[in-house]
Design a protein around this motif. Sequence first.
Motif, short mmCIF file in Angstrom:
data_model
loop_
_atom_site.label_atom_id
_atom_site.label_comp_id
_atom_site.label_asym_id
_atom_site.label_seq_id
_atom_site.Cartn_x
_atom_site.Cartn_y
_atom_site.Cartn_z
N THR A 5 0.84 -1.20 0.00
CA THR A 5 0.00 0.00 0.00
C THR A 5 0.87 1.25 0.00
OG1 THR A 5 -1.71 -1.17 1.22
CG2 THR A 5 -1.83 1.23 1.21
N GLU A 6 1.90 1.27 0.80
CA GLU A 6 2.80 2.41 0.84
C GLU A 6 3.56 2.55 -0.46
OE1 GLU A 6 5.02 1.30 4.25
OE2 GLU A 6 3.81 2.47 5.62
N ALA A 7 3.99 1.46 -1.04
CA ALA A 7 4.76 1.50 -2.28
C ALA A 7 3.93 2.06 -3.43
CB ALA A 7 5.27 0.11 -2.63
N TRP A 8 2.61 1.86 -3.40
CA TRP A 8 1.76 2.31 -4.49
C TRP A 8 1.03 3.61 -4.18
CZ3 TRP A 8 1.86 0.29 -9.27
CH2 TRP A 8 2.53 -0.93 -9.41
N SER A 9 1.36 4.27 -3.08
CA SER A 9 0.64 5.48 -2.71
C SER A 9 0.75 6.58 -3.75
CB SER A 9 1.11 5.99 -1.35
OG SER A 9 2.46 6.41 -1.44
N GLY A 10 1.82 6.61 -4.51
CA GLY A 10 2.00 7.63 -5.55
C GLY A 10 1.09 7.44 -6.73
N PHE A 11 0.42 6.32 -6.81
CA PHE A 11 -0.41 6.03 -7.97
C PHE A 11 -1.89 6.34 -7.76
CE2 PHE A 11 3.37 3.51 -8.45
CZ PHE A 11 3.71 3.78 -9.76
N GLU A 12 -2.20 7.01 -6.65
CA GLU A 12 -3.59 7.36 -6.36
C GLU A 12 -4.18 8.31 -7.40
OE1 GLU A 12 -3.39 8.90 -2.44
OE2 GLU A 12 -3.04 6.94 -1.54
N CYS A 13 -3.34 9.00 -8.13
CA CYS A 13 -3.83 10.01 -9.08
C CYS A 13 -4.33 9.41 -10.38
CB CYS A 13 -2.75 11.04 -9.35
SG CYS A 13 -1.40 10.43 -10.35
N SER A 68 5.86 9.83 -11.26
CA SER A 68 7.23 9.45 -11.60
C SER A 68 8.19 9.73 -10.44
CB SER A 68 7.69 10.21 -12.85
OG SER A 68 9.02 9.93 -13.14
N VAL A 69 8.07 10.89 -9.84
CA VAL A 69 8.92 11.25 -8.70
C VAL A 69 8.65 10.31 -7.53
CG1 VAL A 69 9.34 13.04 -6.95
CG2 VAL A 69 9.23 13.66 -9.37
N ASP A 70 7.37 10.06 -7.23
CA ASP A 70 7.03 9.15 -6.13
C ASP A 70 7.57 7.75 -6.37
OD1 ASP A 70 5.75 11.15 -4.77
OD2 ASP A 70 3.72 10.39 -5.10
N LEU A 71 7.46 7.28 -7.60
CA LEU A 71 7.96 5.93 -7.91
C LEU A 71 9.48 5.88 -7.75
CD1 LEU A 71 7.47 3.06 -8.88
CD2 LEU A 71 7.65 3.91 -11.22
N LYS A 72 10.17 6.89 -8.27
CA LYS A 72 11.63 6.91 -8.14
C LYS A 72 12.04 6.93 -6.67
CE LYS A 72 15.78 9.51 -9.33
NZ LYS A 72 16.41 9.16 -8.08
N GLU A 73 11.37 7.76 -5.87
CA GLU A 73 11.69 7.82 -4.45
C GLU A 73 11.42 6.49 -3.76
OE1 GLU A 73 9.46 11.15 -2.99
OE2 GLU A 73 10.88 12.61 -3.82
N SER A 74 10.34 5.83 -4.14
CA SER A 74 10.00 4.54 -3.55
C SER A 74 11.04 3.49 -3.92
CB SER A 74 8.62 4.10 -4.04
OG SER A 74 8.28 2.83 -3.53
#
Length: 82
Positions: A5-13, A68-74
Motif C-alpha cells: 500500500t505504501e509503495a503504491w501510494s504515488g499512484f492514487e492520481c 514518476s517522482v514518487d515511484l523513483k523515491e520509492s
Amino acid sequence: METSTEAWSGFECFDQVQKILERNKELIGRINANHDSRDPERLRENVALIRELNDNIAHVVELYRHVSVDLKESVDKSTTQA
C-alpha cells in the motif's frame, strides 16, 4: 520494508487522470462538432474549449510527473533498505 500500500501510494492520481482524459475526449468531440458547423458563435466557443483542453493536458502531465517522482523515491528507498 514498505507495505505494498505504501509503495503504491504515488499512484492514487490515476483515477483523477482517467477522469481528465474522459473530459478531454468530450471536449475534443465538441471542438470537432463546432469546427464542422462553421457557425461563428460555435467557433468562438472553441477558444474556451481549447484552453480547457490545454489546461487539462498540462494537469495530466503534472500528475504523471508526480507519479514518476514518487515511484523513483520509492524505488530508491527500497534499494537502500535492501
